[in-house]
Structure formats: structure tokens, C-alpha cells
Design an enzyme around this catalytic site. Sequence first.
Site, mmCIF file in Angstrom:
data_model
loop_
_atom_site.group_PDB
_atom_site.id
_atom_site.type_symbol
_atom_site.label_atom_id
_atom_site.label_comp_id
_atom_site.label_asym_id
_atom_site.label_seq_id
_atom_site.Cartn_x
_atom_site.Cartn_y
_atom_site.Cartn_z
ATOM 1 N N VAL A 1 1.732 5.120 2.024
ATOM 2 C CA VAL A 1 1.872 5.724 3.345
ATOM 3 C C VAL A 1 1.804 7.239 3.198
ATOM 4 O O VAL A 1 2.580 7.836 2.446
ATOM 5 C CB VAL A 1 3.196 5.311 4.023
ATOM 6 C CG1 VAL A 1 3.294 5.920 5.402
ATOM 7 C CG2 VAL A 1 3.311 3.800 4.104
ATOM 8 N N GLY B 1 0.791 -1.208 0.000
ATOM 9 C CA GLY B 1 0.000 0.000 0.000
ATOM 10 C C GLY B 1 0.827 1.263 0.000
ATOM 11 O O GLY B 1 2.018 1.262 -0.327
ATOM 12 N N ASP C 1 10.198 -9.429 8.983
ATOM 13 C CA ASP C 1 10.681 -8.497 7.958
ATOM 14 C C ASP C 1 11.431 -7.328 8.604
ATOM 15 O O ASP C 1 11.235 -6.166 8.230
ATOM 16 C CB ASP C 1 9.515 -7.981 7.114
ATOM 17 C CG ASP C 1 9.996 -7.325 5.807
ATOM 18 O OD1 ASP C 1 11.124 -7.638 5.374
ATOM 19 O OD2 ASP C 1 9.257 -6.511 5.242
#
Length: 893
Positions: free
Chosen positions: A622, A620, A731
Site C-alpha cells: 500500500v 500486496g 475480515d
Amino acid sequence: MWWNHGSPHTCQLPQTTKSTKHRTYEIMKSKSYGPLPPQPCILHLTESSNNFTDQSALLAFKSKISFGPNDTVFSAGNWSTTTNFCEWFGVSCSRRRQRVTALNLSYMGIRGTVSPHIGNLSFLISLDLTNNSFYGFLPHEISHLRRLRKLQLSNNLLEGSIPPNIHNCQKLRHFSLERNKLNGTIPSSLGNMSSLEFLNLRTNSLTGPYPLAIFNSSSLMAIYISDNHFSGTLPIDLCSSCPHLQQLYVSYNEFSDHCQIKGQIPMEIGSLKNLNTLLLNGNGLTGTIPSTIGGLESLNTLLLNGNSLTGTIPSTIGGLESLQRLYLGENKIEGFIPEQLCQIKNLGELSLSNNRISGYIPDCIGNLNLLKRLNLSSNQLSSSIPSNLWSIENLLFLDLSWNSLSGPLSPNLRKIDVIEYINLSHNQITGNVPSIIGSFESLRYLDLSKNSFQGDIPQSFGQLKGLDQLDLSNNNLSGEIPKSLGAIRYLKYLNLSFNKLSGEIPSSGPFANFTAESFIGNEALCGNPIFGVPPCTSPSSHGSRVKQILLIYVVPVIASLIIFAALVTMLRRDRQCNMHIPSLPITLCEVDHRMISYQELCCGTNNFCESNLLGTGGFGFVYKGILSDGTIVVVKVLNQQLEGAFRSFDAECKVLRSIRHRNLVKVISTCSNPEFRALVLQYMSNGSLERWLYSHNYCLNLVQRVSIMMDVALALEYLHNGRSESVVHCDLKHSNILLDEDLVAHVGDFGIAKILVENDTTQTQTIGTIGYIAPEYGSEGRVSTKCDIYSYGIILLEIFTRKKPTDKNFVGELNMRQWIASLPDRMKVVDDGLLNIEDGRDVTAMKTILSSILELGLRCSEELPDERLDIKDVVTQVNKIKLAILGNRKNGV
């Protein structure tokens, strides 16, 4: 002037009486020099050579140097041909011959090169150019100075190698080139200098095998060769070759320990009866401390820390009656602390930290009245702390942290006026915090965290006027926070978190600078909302009780109805935002956070305008936004067209709704329905760690880098061990570590995080970032907490080398970890920007700290999961490193 280029002997004819001149003439005649001019011409030549050669050499020396604007050395005609050169500043001459015998221009702020004409000062006995800025090569013509006894060029910028013919200066006694930039090897002929007594070559870049040849000089009394890049082993016959040795500094080199005999401290070390200083710290020495070391009756300093020594501390160490400093830390020493240590009445500094020493602390240590520093941290000591330890009247520094010490803390009822540092953290100490500590007037650092203290915080702590760091976290303390702490005006760090404290948090004095992190985990505290606690209420009146009921029950219901009505109205009227507003009702993830409408997000980001875009993630976009109350936030909007986006959003919601820690990015709210999903997160004004590492506009110093990695380690410790179910981030990388306005690190982006329910491992599809993924996760999809440890190790190496694991230099089978592990000199991989910032700090301390950091990174990034450290051990190691740095800063290093 042919004598300036020919043999220096032609410049040494003495200027003296008539008989001497006549004798000189006869000597020249007898040696068949050929037809000689009339004797008066010879006399004139002799007088000229005596004076003019030295004067010319000095003027040539002057022509290569410069001074600062405030210099007065060459003012008023000094160093001018209008005056006799023997009267020049820094120049000394012999009375009879009027030849230059000494040149001392130390500490004069001189910049320039050393002229080779210095070799023409053939009567020179002493040359001292200490503490200037001489650069370039050291001229080989210095080896012509056969009368030279003292050569002192320390603390300059000299490069190149040591002149190979320096051994021609056979009368040289004092030879010092400390703190320059010299490289190459030490000439083996140096061992042939039979008069050499003092050799100081430390803090250079000298290389090659360990210079055994220098130990051939039996006249040597002091050898300083620390902080270079030598390899090899200690000489076996050290003691017999240098019987007069008094000082031996060979710390922080690159000794190899493959030879188990030569790599050990020589058994005959005790025969050096004159030895008063022995520094072997920071090498690769193995084996045990020989029992013969007790024979060094004159020894006052013994530093063996930072090696791989094993075995026990020999009881014969009690024979070192003159010893003042004993450092055995950072080894693998086992066994007990021998009570014979208490026989060393002159002992002022004792460090046995970071070993495997067990048992108890001998009571007799309290009898060492001259002891100023005592560090027994990071061992396996048990039992209680001897009460008479507090009766050591000169004690300044006490560190007993990271042991298994238990029982109550019972210091003697004695006022200690000088102690500045006390660290008893990470033990099992019980009972109340003694109020007598409040009378330690000089105390600046007090850490009693992670014990089992109970009861109140003593009011007497308000008397610690010089205190700047206080940590009482993770205990069972109860009662109110003493208002007297507000009088400690220099208090910069306070941690009272995770106790059972209650009542109002003071707001005066230093409390105005603290944040909620100082008080987290105390459910019954109240006060200023900036501390993350509810406001304090007074239960004294019925009216207050009514207000309390209204605030808790009635107001939320009314507010919910109003908000719901407003949402319905806004959904029906699409007038203020140009984007399509979903017609379905907005649903929230199951998190207990403030409600934020889509309308507010839309307006706060200017319709999600590109100018507000901070970046794009895996799933997505930000954006930076401003809520209606002025709060700056980050809005992470899901790109629903991407495969796996919904799964990522749900995973992040599932993790974030159940975690809370000062080093995790705080979730403010979420907004979710089938057509729009977003997370509203805490805004980090200093961006990501990636920006600070790889932008030319930013550079982090050593303390900041270690503090950031400490923050990340604490976040992982909470994720792995702070909950009933472990969370694996999966991650962890530089772009997911965000920095707030105080450069405190916060870990974010839990889109692919995994929650381990029962097993400590799970199988999943591999999703992550190349270079940071653990091998077992990348190849087999096996997820465990050790995957995060691997990523942490890579980031730790990255932040101190300023190289990404995907750097173009790492190709084929070579990765960043293998590159660092393969280099014998790991200081070469350290970020130049960091070294420039820390330039001027103690080189020895810097090497130790940076080496331990890189070693920790390598241990965390081992190929096999079982060989990696646990996060608790990582936190321990990083905390030790941070304390070592802060300790050095405090001591002005």
C-alpha cells in the site's frame, strides 16, 4: 506533654470559676490518684489542658496541609499563636469553656492529610472539610470524638477503609464521606449508632455484601450508598427497620438477582409514608413493580430504570400525587401506559424508554402541564401521536423514536417557546412536515428521520435560529432545499439524504461546512461539486442547451480519443519511469470511475518508492500517492507472486464496483493487466483505528469511540441489507477501519469478502485474522452476515478495553470475551486512558453507558450465530448509546 498521648479525659477539665476548680480538685482527691501537688498547681494544669490541647491539635492539623498561592485563610497572622485560637478562621468555640466545638474549612482548596491529632479536640461537635483535596487514610482517632454530631468529609481524595470504631461516636447524626476513594466494607457496628440520621457513602469503591446492618438504625432518615461495588440483595425488612426513612439512594451497585424474593422490590415498600426519594436504578432487580408503591404519598422522585423488572406499570401509581420524576426505562416492562399516570399533576420528568410497552399514548398526557421531559423511545407504541401533546407548555425534551407510531403529525397551532429536543425518528409517521415546528424558537435538536414524511421542507425552518442538529433523512420529501436554512448560523449537523429532493443546494451560511453525505440519495440535486452533485445549469437559452449536449456527448468522446492516444504514446516511450511498463494494454475493472494511467501512478508514487510505502497487506503493498490534479490517494498494488492474490483482487473489484456508502472506503479507480494490478483508493489522513488505539500519541474519548463504532455499524448495515445481494466482509478488524480528517470511520479491504446470492450462508475456505474470526467460519468455513457481527462485537470490546483479542494474557481456553463476561465488575476492564479523559464526568452516567457498550459487545460475539444480534438491532443499540452520551454532554454531565 503527656496529655497529648494519654486518655483524652485528662484534657477535658473545665476552665471555670473557683468553685469549679475546687470541685475538680476534690474529685481527683476522692478517686485516690495518690499524692496530689498543692491545689494551685492543679489549677494551673487544668487551665493549660483546656487551652493548650485544642491549640496544639489545631496546629498539628495545620502542619499537615497546604493551600494554593492565592490563599488568604492563614494570612495576616491567622492560625497563629499570637491570637486566640477561638478567633482563627473556621474555628468555633464554646462560650463558657472556650473549647473548640466546630471546625469548618469546606471549599478552601486545602491539600494534605487529616492529622490524627484531630482526635484531641474532645469537645468537637461538627467537623466539615468538604470539597478539598485531603488524601491518605481517615485517622481512626476520629472515633475518640464522642461529642461529634456532624462529620462531613465529602468530595476529597481519602483512601483506605472507614474506621471500624466509628460507632464510638454515639451522638453522630450526620455522617458523609461521599465522593472519595474509600474501599473495604462498611463496618457492621455502624448499625449500632442509635442517633444516626443521615448516612452518605455514595461514589466510593466500597465492597462486600450489601450492608444490611446499617438498616438496624431506626433513626435513619437518609441513606446514600449509590455508586459502589456492593453485592447481595435488598433487605426484606427494609420498611420495618427504618420507619422514618425519607431518602434512599442505592443505585448502580452490583446486586445479584439469583434470589427471586430478596432480589425484588419489597412488597411492603408502601408503608414508608415519609419516603420522598427512592433511587434503585442501575441494579439487577427483578420481579414486578409492587402495587403497594402507590402508597408512597410523599414520594417526589422514583428511579427504577436500568434493572430487569417485568410485568406492567401498576395502576396504583396514580396515587403518587407528589411525584415529580419517574424513570422506569431500560427494563422489560410490558402492557399499556396506564391512564392513571395522568393523575400525577406534579410530574415533571417521565421516562419509560427501552421497554416492551405497547398500545397507544394516552391523550391525557397532554394535561400534564408541568411535564418537561418525556421519553417513550424504543418501545412498541402504535397509533398516532396525540395532538394535545404539543400543548404541554413547559415541555423541553420529547423522544418518541424507535416505535411504530403512524398517521400524520398534527401539532396544535400553538407556539411552543421552550422545547429544545424533538426525536421522532424510526417510526411510520406520514403526511407533511408541519410548518408550525418552525415557530419552536428554542429548538436545538430535531430528528424526523426514517419515517414516511412527504412534501416540501417547510420554509419556516429557517426561523429556528438556535438549531444545531437537523435530520430529515430516509423520508419521501420532495421539492427544493429551502434557502432559508442558510440563515441558521449554529447548524452543525444536517442530514437530508435519501429523499426525493431536487434543485440547487444552498451554499451560504452553515452549508459551507457540510459534505456530500448530507445530501446523498437525492438524484435531482445540483450545486457545488463538493456535495457530490453535478453543477446546476440554466435551461433558459438555446446556447445552454448546446453546451449541455457538448458536455454530455461530444467532449467525452474527444477526451477518450486524446487519452487513448496519450496512453499508446506513453507505452511506447519508456523515458520518465525507471520501472518496466507492461507492453499489454491496460484494462480496467468494470467500475464507473475516472481513468488513471499506470504512468500517473508511477510518477505519483515516485516509482513506488519505499518512502511512500504506507504498509503491507495480505496480498500486496500500500503506497501513498499524489495524482496529477493534486489529489492524495492510496495505491494498493497486488503482489502477484502470492498464492490467491489474483482471486483477492478480483473479489475486491467485484464488491467495490457495486457499493457506495459514506462509511466505506471510496474506490477512485483501478488499473489491471496480466503483469500489474492496483486499486486507487480514497486517502484517510488519520490512518487506521489500530494506530489510534495502540499508539501513545493518540487517545480517543468516549464520544469519538462510540461514533466510530456507529460508523462501522452503518457500513455493515448497508453491506448486509442495503443491496439485493448481501456482502459479508469476512475480515473486519481494527486495521481495516480507517479514519478520515474528521475521524469518520470507513471500512476497507474487501479482498476476501463474499457476496451471498440466494442463501444467507455459504461454504468457503477459511481466510481471516485470528481473534476476529467467528467460530463457525474458523472451524467449518460457514460464511453468513453473522460472521461480521461477531467481528464487530470483538472490535467493540477491544476499542473500550484497549486490549487485542490476541493479547498475551488470553491463553488456553480463556479469550477476551470470556475474560470480560467472567468479571463481576466490568468497569475494571475499561481502558484507563478513556477513564482519565472522562474523569470529572458523572460517574453514574458513565457506568451505565460503558456497561451497555460492553454488554452489546458480548451479545454480538456470542458463540452461536443465531444468538447474535442482527445488524439492524446493533445500529439501534449503538444509536441509543450515542444519543445518551450526547444528551449527557448537553446537560453538562
